[in-house]
Enzyme design. Structure first.
Site, PDB file in Angstrom:
ATOM      1  CG  HIS A 108     -10.029   1.719   8.269  1.00 14.30           C
ATOM      2  ND1 HIS A 108     -10.764   2.586   7.495  1.00 14.30           N
ATOM      3  CD2 HIS A 108     -10.135   2.177   9.548  1.00 14.30           C
ATOM      4  CE1 HIS A 108     -11.303   3.513   8.267  1.00 14.30           C
ATOM      5  NE2 HIS A 108     -10.923   3.290   9.517  1.00 14.30           N
ATOM      6  CD  GLU A 163     -10.831  -0.905   3.546  1.00  7.43           C
ATOM      7  OE1 GLU A 163     -11.839  -0.334   3.092  1.00  7.43           O
ATOM      8  OE2 GLU A 163     -10.595  -0.991   4.771  1.00  7.43           O
ATOM      9  CB  CYS A 171     -13.201   5.412   4.541  1.00  2.26           C
ATOM     10  SG  CYS A 171     -11.484   5.147   5.049  1.00  2.26           S
ATOM     11  CB  CYS A 175      -9.294   2.702   2.790  1.00  6.15           C
ATOM     12  SG  CYS A 175      -9.127   2.257   4.542  1.00  6.15           S
TER      13      CYS A 175
END
Length: 146
Positions: A50, A52, A80, A83
């Site tokens: 992801h 992040e 999410c 993260c």
């Protein structure tokens, strides 16, 4: 360019690669960008790639430290739960995000990681920054794929 402009540019680049358009940037205490990334889950065949996490890892390598306590993370979508837990572990000072994610978010929705009693560090959270623009980017991406 604002930090959210840069995060949106990363998100658009991710979309151009066929990735879900989420972008993130890490700022140091002075507001300088020290890391930036867009989603790479498809390209890297890695469900954890992801934006992040990629940006946080990049910043930590640059700093040669697993913690970034004076840094701000700017991301186009509410993180999410995975993260959000990483944001806590990296000890990010401030989280700024664009679109809210009622289905998959882990900050204001779902697991609400920072509100859990087991959370060791909760950053300051500023949500909804350019929410419409960030959300439109995601909606357009998924609409075009259907």
């Amino acid at each position: 360019m604002t930090p959210m402009d840069l995060a949106l540019a990363q998100a658009r680049a991710a979309a151009a690669r066929g990735e879900v358009p989420v972008g993130a940037v890490v700022l140091d205490a002075a507001g300088a960008v020290i890391a930036a990334a867009g989603n790479r889950t498809e390209a890297d065949t890695d469900a954890s790639a992801h934006a992040e996490l990629l940006a946080l890892r990049q910043a930590a390598r640059l700093r040669a430290s697993p913690r970034l306590p004076d840094c701000t993370l700017v991301v186009t979508l509410e993180p999410c739960p995975m993260c959000a837990a990483a944001i806590s572990a990296f000890r990010i000072k401030t989280l700024v995000f664009g679109a809210y994610d009622p289905k998959g978010g882990g900050v204001e929705h779902g697991a609400r990681i920072f509100a859990a009693s087991s959370c060791h560090h909760a950053p300051e959270v500023i949500g909804g920054v350019r929410e419409r623009e960030c959300g439109d980017l995601l909606r357009d991406f998924f609409r075009d794929r259907r």
